[in-house]
Design a protein around this motif. Structure first.
Motif, PDB file in Angstrom:
ATOM      1  N   LEU A 601     -43.088   0.078 -14.340  1.00 14.80           N
ATOM      2  CA  LEU A 601     -42.182  -1.192 -14.286  1.00 14.80           C
ATOM      3  C   LEU A 601     -40.912  -0.825 -14.046  1.00 14.80           C
ATOM      4  O   LEU A 601     -40.558  -0.284 -15.019  1.00 14.80           O
ATOM      5  CB  LEU A 601     -42.699  -2.242 -15.243  1.00 14.80           C
ATOM      6  CG  LEU A 601     -41.524  -3.464 -15.497  1.00 14.80           C
ATOM      7  CD1 LEU A 601     -41.898  -4.370 -14.236  1.00 14.80           C
ATOM      8  CD2 LEU A 601     -41.930  -4.308 -16.921  1.00 14.80           C
ATOM      9  N   THR A 602     -40.135  -1.069 -12.849  1.00 12.23           N
ATOM     10  CA  THR A 602     -38.938  -0.491 -12.503  1.00 12.23           C
ATOM     11  C   THR A 602     -37.953  -1.438 -13.472  1.00 12.23           C
ATOM     12  O   THR A 602     -38.257  -2.761 -13.721  1.00 12.23           O
ATOM     13  CB  THR A 602     -38.629  -0.576 -11.164  1.00 12.23           C
ATOM     14  OG1 THR A 602     -38.425  -2.160 -10.928  1.00 12.23           O
ATOM     15  CG2 THR A 602     -39.550   0.269 -10.430  1.00 12.23           C
ATOM     16  N   GLN A 603     -36.779  -0.970 -13.485  1.00 10.95           N
ATOM     17  CA  GLN A 603     -35.710  -1.915 -14.429  1.00 10.95           C
ATOM     18  C   GLN A 603     -35.462  -2.951 -13.552  1.00 10.95           C
ATOM     19  O   GLN A 603     -35.169  -4.240 -14.193  1.00 10.95           O
ATOM     20  CB  GLN A 603     -34.402  -0.793 -14.742  1.00 10.95           C
ATOM     21  CG  GLN A 603     -33.265  -1.503 -15.242  1.00 10.95           C
ATOM     22  CD  GLN A 603     -33.310  -1.856 -16.460  1.00 10.95           C
ATOM     23  OE1 GLN A 603     -32.890  -2.860 -17.199  1.00 10.95           O
ATOM     24  NE2 GLN A 603     -34.024  -1.006 -17.241  1.00 10.95           N
ATOM     25  N   ALA A 604     -35.201  -2.523 -12.180  1.00 13.63           N
ATOM     26  CA  ALA A 604     -35.076  -3.764 -11.231  1.00 13.63           C
ATOM     27  C   ALA A 604     -36.033  -5.092 -11.394  1.00 13.63           C
ATOM     28  O   ALA A 604     -35.626  -6.143 -11.445  1.00 13.63           O
ATOM     29  CB  ALA A 604     -34.910  -3.521  -9.903  1.00 13.63           C
ATOM     30  N   LYS A 605     -37.274  -4.570 -11.230  1.00 12.49           N
ATOM     31  CA  LYS A 605     -38.278  -5.516 -11.647  1.00 12.49           C
ATOM     32  C   LYS A 605     -38.361  -6.383 -12.862  1.00 12.49           C
ATOM     33  O   LYS A 605     -38.451  -7.618 -12.876  1.00 12.49           O
ATOM     34  CB  LYS A 605     -39.754  -4.849 -11.261  1.00 12.49           C
ATOM     35  CG  LYS A 605     -40.842  -5.968 -11.445  1.00 12.49           C
ATOM     36  CD  LYS A 605     -40.999  -6.856 -10.138  1.00 12.49           C
ATOM     37  CE  LYS A 605     -41.976  -7.560 -10.071  1.00 12.49           C
ATOM     38  NZ  LYS A 605     -42.275  -8.560  -8.914  1.00 12.49           N
ATOM     39  N   ALA A 606     -37.931  -5.679 -13.802  1.00  9.61           N
ATOM     40  CA  ALA A 606     -37.774  -6.310 -15.233  1.00  9.61           C
ATOM     41  C   ALA A 606     -36.816  -7.231 -15.286  1.00  9.61           C
ATOM     42  O   ALA A 606     -37.075  -8.241 -15.856  1.00  9.61           O
ATOM     43  CB  ALA A 606     -37.828  -5.111 -16.365  1.00  9.61           C
ATOM     44  N   GLN A 607     -35.532  -6.679 -14.749  1.00  9.91           N
ATOM     45  CA  GLN A 607     -34.484  -7.840 -14.709  1.00  9.91           C
ATOM     46  C   GLN A 607     -34.879  -8.962 -14.053  1.00  9.91           C
ATOM     47  O   GLN A 607     -34.442 -10.175 -14.372  1.00  9.91           O
ATOM     48  CB  GLN A 607     -33.336  -7.115 -14.232  1.00  9.91           C
ATOM     49  CG  GLN A 607     -32.862  -5.861 -14.825  1.00  9.91           C
ATOM     50  CD  GLN A 607     -31.689  -5.245 -14.293  1.00  9.91           C
ATOM     51  OE1 GLN A 607     -31.079  -5.754 -13.471  1.00  9.91           O
ATOM     52  NE2 GLN A 607     -31.135  -3.874 -14.999  1.00  9.91           N
ATOM     53  N   SER A 608     -35.666  -8.865 -12.935  1.00  7.81           N
ATOM     54  CA  SER A 608     -36.023 -10.175 -12.136  1.00  7.81           C
ATOM     55  C   SER A 608     -37.056 -10.962 -12.747  1.00  7.81           C
ATOM     56  O   SER A 608     -36.753 -12.055 -12.507  1.00  7.81           O
ATOM     57  CB  SER A 608     -36.439  -9.581 -10.906  1.00  7.81           C
ATOM     58  OG  SER A 608     -37.871  -9.203 -10.798  1.00  7.81           O
ATOM     59  N   ILE A 609     -37.686 -10.279 -13.557  1.00  9.61           N
ATOM     60  CA  ILE A 609     -38.749 -11.190 -14.436  1.00  9.61           C
ATOM     61  C   ILE A 609     -37.945 -11.909 -15.706  1.00  9.61           C
ATOM     62  O   ILE A 609     -38.316 -13.088 -15.960  1.00  9.61           O
ATOM     63  CB  ILE A 609     -39.852 -10.339 -14.893  1.00  9.61           C
ATOM     64  CG1 ILE A 609     -40.826  -9.659 -13.812  1.00  9.61           C
ATOM     65  CG2 ILE A 609     -40.535 -11.157 -15.845  1.00  9.61           C
ATOM     66  CD1 ILE A 609     -41.754  -8.646 -14.282  1.00  9.61           C
ATOM     67  N   PHE A 610     -37.288 -11.246 -16.303  1.00  8.68           N
ATOM     68  CA  PHE A 610     -36.672 -11.804 -17.368  1.00  8.68           C
ATOM     69  C   PHE A 610     -35.210 -12.453 -17.320  1.00  8.68           C
ATOM     70  O   PHE A 610     -34.677 -13.164 -18.280  1.00  8.68           O
ATOM     71  CB  PHE A 610     -36.460 -10.700 -18.563  1.00  8.68           C
ATOM     72  CG  PHE A 610     -37.698 -10.417 -19.153  1.00  8.68           C
ATOM     73  CD1 PHE A 610     -38.589 -10.988 -20.165  1.00  8.68           C
ATOM     74  CD2 PHE A 610     -38.321  -8.922 -18.445  1.00  8.68           C
ATOM     75  CE1 PHE A 610     -39.862 -10.431 -20.424  1.00  8.68           C
ATOM     76  CE2 PHE A 610     -39.588  -8.745 -19.192  1.00  8.68           C
ATOM     77  CZ  PHE A 610     -40.258  -9.402 -19.959  1.00  8.68           C
ATOM     78  N   GLY A 611     -34.508 -12.105 -16.177  1.00  8.83           N
ATOM     79  CA  GLY A 611     -33.551 -12.770 -15.824  1.00  8.83           C
ATOM     80  C   GLY A 611     -32.299 -12.185 -16.649  1.00  8.83           C
ATOM     81  O   GLY A 611     -31.079 -12.978 -16.756  1.00  8.83           O
ATOM     82  N   VAL A 612     -32.279 -11.079 -17.240  1.00  9.69           N
ATOM     83  CA  VAL A 612     -31.154 -10.498 -17.750  1.00  9.69           C
ATOM     84  C   VAL A 612     -31.186  -8.989 -17.380  1.00  9.69           C
ATOM     85  O   VAL A 612     -31.953  -8.477 -16.739  1.00  9.69           O
ATOM     86  CB  VAL A 612     -31.432 -10.541 -19.344  1.00  9.69           C
ATOM     87  CG1 VAL A 612     -31.437 -11.805 -19.980  1.00  9.69           C
ATOM     88  CG2 VAL A 612     -32.604  -9.810 -19.642  1.00  9.69           C
ATOM     89  N   LYS A 613     -29.983  -8.363 -17.619  1.00  5.72           N
ATOM     90  CA  LYS A 613     -29.739  -6.937 -17.473  1.00  5.72           C
ATOM     91  C   LYS A 613     -29.783  -5.997 -18.658  1.00  5.72           C
ATOM     92  O   LYS A 613     -29.682  -6.437 -19.575  1.00  5.72           O
ATOM     93  CB  LYS A 613     -28.193  -6.858 -16.631  1.00  5.72           C
ATOM     94  CG  LYS A 613     -28.157  -7.594 -15.545  1.00  5.72           C
ATOM     95  CD  LYS A 613     -26.755  -7.439 -14.883  1.00  5.72           C
ATOM     96  CE  LYS A 613     -26.571  -8.033 -13.298  1.00  5.72           C
ATOM     97  NZ  LYS A 613     -25.385  -7.892 -12.782  1.00  5.72           N
TER      98      LYS A 613
END
Length: 666
Positions: A601-613
């Protein structure tokens, strides 16, 4: 006269005394003053003077001797006690003179474990079986036995922590001992769970070897753990690992709980705090198990159950709660789209032997050919046309119906049924076709080809959903489930978007036609699959179906679960009575390549799922009863926590995973 053991039964034993032969007349045996009466008197005399060790028979000595056993429980935990009772009678009268033996059998033969003397014809024995054991009572002579009583020792997992209390940062090893019916399990899989405010959450899984499995834990705070089988069918008692207070002075507190900066609708992480990286990783490693949505029958589960001797009906009733296999009426035909809007603009039809013919919608033969000639299908003027050897059919002068074309080939019920058995091919499809016919239309400007064939046999013969080499019971279960799915579709009207009841891919069921039916050298596997289908068929309109409360079951199925199937409402939306979560330890067979998998699970994908950086951790903080993901919680570098709660299949899709049984995200 001959007096022998046959004279008395049960506990009354008399060694043979030879005298003159008894008279053959049955009446003489009961006539007063007969030789038999003399013999009985002799037996009584011998018993009185002690020549014979057993007492003299009572007046009803000829009555049947019985031993009637009962038990206080049929299942116990290992170390549990069960009381076995016996009633010892001759006729209606209790036997008080003689002892009885209690025998036990686990494997091999019967062994005497206790001898007891009934009081007033009754006796009881308390046993503590270590493994599942069968018991019975027998007379001292062995001539009379009670019915067998089985005591099953429940499967169990015992756990022990190597260090019940640890210093901060230290580790403890939790050892699990897994027994099935009292015996150490040679090989299997168990999982470690810890208790959180939202329930039990799985941390990791490991293999069992010779009944043992070990987990190393390093909690930051006192934590309760348990070990379970992956289907949660067997659970250990809770073991607690306490973390002692640090020896250095702790920062002073104002007595208030730490402030939670997360939004009101989020949940805190359910995993014990771990070392959280200060820098957001580029990706996270996701580990899990299973493949598919998790509703209904697991195919690898069916495979394993069949290996264990279960029938198709038993397999299906396990996965579809309350449903039963019943012979019922089915539709005769089904239409399967094999070429459609997502395919190329044209396709080419051909046969490997025999002949073919092209007909109009009204049934007029437009052109015929054999394996040396091919038919190119395309769209002209909004209608389907066929080009053969440079000639277009129907011709420009044709006045009949142009909206439909049909292709037949020999050896089918549509064309020369006793002729050469041709196999048709259509470029751009993933199957070849031995049965039925092809109907060609144009839908929304795209060429559309449908294979029309018998549902119970011809369609199911080509259903490529399960390896044909598997056990027959699993294949039959798949055939019935596939028939259920097709019957539900064929009972409804054809879909306007495809002029079909079913698609030939995962939108419906994977249909490859003759490729499936002819699998293996000399079709050895294909024949096995066909035989499994045939075993479930009565006629072209009658076959085995799975019904619940008299209605057709929507028999959803998939490859494998993570140890327990899902409730329908946890994956999709509606609650369905026969689609309940059940134990599916069978899916975790070693033969299943998806029993454990790893994804990223990439950082970018995780950020898109949770809406945070700047996400530094992702945890599964809540699961459904199946063990599938319910809530994911992300932690950022500044400690902010954001949670996402969705249906299991939505989370699977969001993360791009094979299944939603996730054991860890690291």
């Amino acid at each position: 006269m001959n007096v022998s053991r046959a004279l008395l039964s049960g506990p009354f034993v008399l060694h043979t005394v030879s005298m003159r032969p008894a008279p053959p007349s049955s009446a003489a045996r009961h006539r007063p003053g007969s030789r038999l009466s003399l013999a009985v008197a002799l037996v009584a005399l011998l018993g009185t003077v002690g020549v014979v060790g057993a007492p003299a028979p009572t007046a009803d000595a000829a009555a049947k001797v019985t031993l009637t056993a009962s038990q206080s429980a049929t299942k116990v935990d290992r170390g549990g006690k069960v009381t076995l009772k016996v009633a010892y009678r001759q006729g209606k009268k209790p036997v008080t003179c003689c002892s009885v033996r209690l025998q036990a059998r686990t494997t091999g033969g019967w062994k005497t474990v206790r001898t007891v003397k009934p009081k007033n014809g009754k006796a009881s024995v308390v046993v503590t079986p270590k493994v599942t054991t069968r018991y019975r009572f027998v007379t001292l002579t062995g001539n009379t036995r009670s019915a067998t009583k089985k005591v099953t020792v429940r499967s169990s997992i015992a756990v022990k922590a190597s260090k019940p209390t640890i210093a901060p940062g230290a580790a403890s090893t939790i050892t699990a001992t897994y027994r099935a019916q009292g015996r150490l399990v040679a090989k299997g899989t168990v999982q470690l769970q810890h208790k959180t405010s939202s329930g039990w959450v799985t941390l990791s899984r490991t293999a069992v070897a010779s009944g043992k499995a070990k987990f190393t834990v390093k909690p930051a705070a006192t934590t309760s753990y348990r070990v379970t089988t992956t289907g949660l069918g067997v659970r250990s008692k809770t073991v607690k690992v306490a973390v002692s207070a640090p020896t250095t002075d702790a920062p002073k507190s104002n007595g208030q709980p730490p402030k939670n900066n997360a939004p009101d609708d989020t949940t805190t992480t359910s995993n014990p705090p771990q070392n959280t990286p200060k820098t957001p990783p580029a990706s996270f490693t996701v580990k899990g198990s299973g493949y598919g949505h998790g509703i209904g029958m697991s195919q690898y589960g069916a495979y394993r159950m069949a290996q264990e001797g279960k029938t198709a009906a038993q397999i299906l009733s396990h996965y579809y709660t309350g449903a039963k296999v019943t012979t019922a009426t089915t539709p005769e035909d089904v239409a399967v789209q094999v070429f459609g809007a997502s395919d190329a603009a044209t396709t080419t039809f051909s046969v490997n032997a025999g002949s073919w013919r092209l007909r109009s919608g009204e049934g007029t033969t437009l052109v015929t050919g054999d394996k040396s000639s091919k038919v190119t299908l395309k769209v002209v003027g909004g209608n389907p046309v066929a080009v053969v050897g440079g000639t277009t059919y129907p011709s420009a002068s044709w006045t009949g119906d142009r909206s439909v074309l049909r292709l037949h080939w020999t050896g089918t019920r549509y064309y020369s049924s006793t002729g050469t058995k041709a196999v048709a091919s259509l470029s751009g499809t993933h199957g070849t076709y031995r049965h039925g016919r092809m109907t060609v239309r144009v839908i929304n400007g795209h060429l559309n080809v449908v294979n029309e064939l018998r549902l119970n046999t011809e369609y199911l013969y080509g259903l490529g959903e399960m390896p044909s080499s598997w056990d027959s019971a699993a294949l039959q279960a798949q055939a019935i489930a596939g028939r259920n799915y097709a019957t539900a579709a064929a009972t409804a009207k054809r879909k306007a978007t495809c002029d079909c009841h079913l698609w030939d891919d995962t939108r419906s069921q994977n249909f490859t036609g003759w490729k499936k039916e002819s699998e293996g050298t000399n079709a050895v596997w294909g024949k096995k699959w066909v035989a499994a289908v045939d075993a479930t068929v009565t006629s072209s309109t009658s076959a085995q179906l799975l019904l619940a409360s008299g209605s057709l079951v929507n028999a959803y199925y998939y490859s494998s679960s993570g140890g327990r199937t899902a409730n329908s409402e946890d994956v999709w939306s509606s609650k369905v009575g026969y689609l309940r979560s059940v134990d599916d330890r069978y899916s975790l067979t070693d033969d299943n390549p998806m029993r454990a998998w790893t994804r990223s699970l990439t950082q970018a994908k995780a950020q898109s799922i949770f809406g945070v950086k700047d996400i530094v951790r992702v945890d599964v903080t809540a699961t459904y009863s199946s063990g599938q993901m319910k809530t994911l919680t992300a932690t950022t570098t500044n400690g902010t926590k954001v949670s996402v709660t969705k249906k299991a299949d939505q989370l699977r899709s969001l993360l791009g995973l094979p299944a939603s049984w996730v054991t860890s995200i690291a």
